[in-house]
Design a protein around this motif. Structure first.
Motif, PDB file in Angstrom:
ATOM      1  N   ARG A  38       3.235  -3.014  16.222  1.00 66.68           N
ATOM      2  CA  ARG A  38       4.130  -2.820  15.075  1.00 66.68           C
ATOM      3  C   ARG A  38       3.652  -3.624  13.871  1.00 66.68           C
ATOM      4  N   LEU A  39       3.174  -4.837  14.121  1.00 68.21           N
ATOM      5  CA  LEU A  39       2.636  -5.659  13.031  1.00 68.21           C
ATOM      6  C   LEU A  39       1.400  -5.004  12.435  1.00 68.21           C
ATOM      7  N   GLY A  40       0.522  -4.507  13.297  1.00 72.02           N
ATOM      8  CA  GLY A  40      -0.672  -3.815  12.816  1.00 72.02           C
ATOM      9  C   GLY A  40      -0.346  -2.598  11.990  1.00 72.02           C
ATOM     10  N   GLU A  41       0.678  -1.858  12.393  1.00 74.23           N
ATOM     11  CA  GLU A  41       1.072  -0.670  11.637  1.00 74.23           C
ATOM     12  C   GLU A  41       1.699  -1.028  10.295  1.00 74.23           C
ATOM     13  N   ALA A  42       2.455  -2.117  10.267  1.00 78.95           N
ATOM     14  CA  ALA A  42       3.017  -2.570   8.995  1.00 78.95           C
ATOM     15  C   ALA A  42       1.903  -2.957   8.024  1.00 78.95           C
ATOM     16  N   LEU A  43       0.893  -3.644   8.531  1.00 75.78           N
ATOM     17  CA  LEU A  43      -0.258  -4.004   7.695  1.00 75.78           C
ATOM     18  C   LEU A  43      -1.007  -2.762   7.234  1.00 75.78           C
ATOM     19  N   THR A  44      -1.106  -1.778   8.122  1.00 78.85           N
ATOM     20  CA  THR A  44      -1.799  -0.538   7.773  1.00 78.85           C
ATOM     21  C   THR A  44      -1.048   0.207   6.678  1.00 78.85           C
ATOM     22  N   ASP A  45       0.288   0.196   6.750  1.00 78.61           N
ATOM     23  CA  ASP A  45       1.092   0.799   5.675  1.00 78.61           C
ATOM     24  C   ASP A  45       0.795   0.119   4.344  1.00 78.61           C
ATOM     25  N   VAL A  46       0.743  -1.208   4.364  1.00 83.57           N
ATOM     26  CA  VAL A  46       0.418  -1.958   3.149  1.00 83.57           C
ATOM     27  C   VAL A  46      -0.976  -1.578   2.661  1.00 83.57           C
TER      28      VAL A  46
END
Length: 273
Positions: free
Chosen positions: A212-220
């Motif tokens: 989930r953290l990786g996906e949030a960073l990917t969204d950014v």
């Protein structure tokens, strides 16, 4: 209060709304330097961008502190808010996106040596993304407070540095040379870090929070890429390949920036999952 009651209208001084928002200050910060009516749009849009930069820097600094303290949910909340803020920031290009060269030229001279790359708050955004460059402090040498803030940010961990340190504390094999790198330098892609992210994504059940953290960073990262591309397109439409304001390389410089992804291993790791 009854349904037809009127709100309180009589105040001794300024309204509480004005005291809090400072709207009168904000709406009197516009001082066009040409007679062209389009300059007001350009000026206000640029000022709105600066306000969004300020909010996003606040979110990413909040996320960095939370990651340092192992408070991943707090960091996630800040990153998710910043995604919505980046969407609003990116929408700021719309009023400028269809400027013809003649329209832009009608007030371009008013910018003088001014250029967006001189924005100190945008530079802090870039530093928080790991896009470090000591040379970008040079334009701010004459502004003591701004220079000190940027110099401090140059030597502090980026959001991504804090994420990699978190992964290491979780027992993942992030190389020591990555953890101990010179923080004043741009983050460079690491095959070992790419392998760490691939292993996280390969076992999503075991690593649900980190995914989930990786996906949030990917969204950014995706929205930062879109920001750079929207900037490139707006500039191409307004001025073609001419030299940019402030002596920058204009479109050529923006094209180079648009080819780069932030948090690079998060993107390349997907090829190995």
């Amino acid at each position: 209060m009854s349904q037809d009651a009127t709100p309180h209208l009589d105040f001794a001084g300024t309204t509480p709304y004005e005291d809090y928002v400072q709207a009168d200050v904000l709406t009197h910060l516009q001082h066009p330097l040409s007679d062209d009516p389009g300059e007001m749009v350009f000026l206000v849009t640029t000022q709105v961008m600066e306000l969004w930069f300020t909010v996003i820097v606040h979110e990413w600094e909040t996320a960095s502190r939370a990651l340092r303290e192992d408070r991943v949910p707090v960091a996630m909340d800040a990153l998710k808010r910043s995604v919505r803020e980046l969407e609003a920031l990116n929408a700021s290009w719309r009023p400028l996106a269809q400027l013809t060269p003649a329209q832009f030229n009608s007030y371009r001279a008013a910018l003088g040596e001014g250029s967006g790359f001189q924005s100190a708050m945008y530079r802090r955004m870039e530093f928080l993304l790991g896009e470090k460059s000591a040379s970008m402090l040079v334009p701010h040498r004459g502004a003591t407070r701004v220079y000190a803030e940027l110099e401090k940010a140059l030597h502090e961990p980026s959001v991504y540095d804090e994420v990699l340190r978190l992964l290491a504390r979780r027992g993942l094999p992030v190389p020591q040379e990555v953890l101990d790198r010179d923080l004043s330098q741009r983050h460079e892609p690491s095959p070992a870090v790419e392998a760490v992210w691939a292993s996280i994504y390969q076992d999503q059940d075991q690593n649900a929070e980190l995914v989930r953290l990786g996906e949030a960073l990917t969204d950014v990262g995706e929205l930062v890429w879109r920001w750079r591309n929207d900037h490139l397109v707006a500039t191409r439409r307004a001025m073609g390949s001419k030299t940019g304001t402030g002596g920058s390389a204009g479109v050529a410089w923006l094209e180079k920036r648009a080819r780069k992804n932030v948090f690079p291993e998060l993107w390349t790791a997907r090829s190995h999952v």
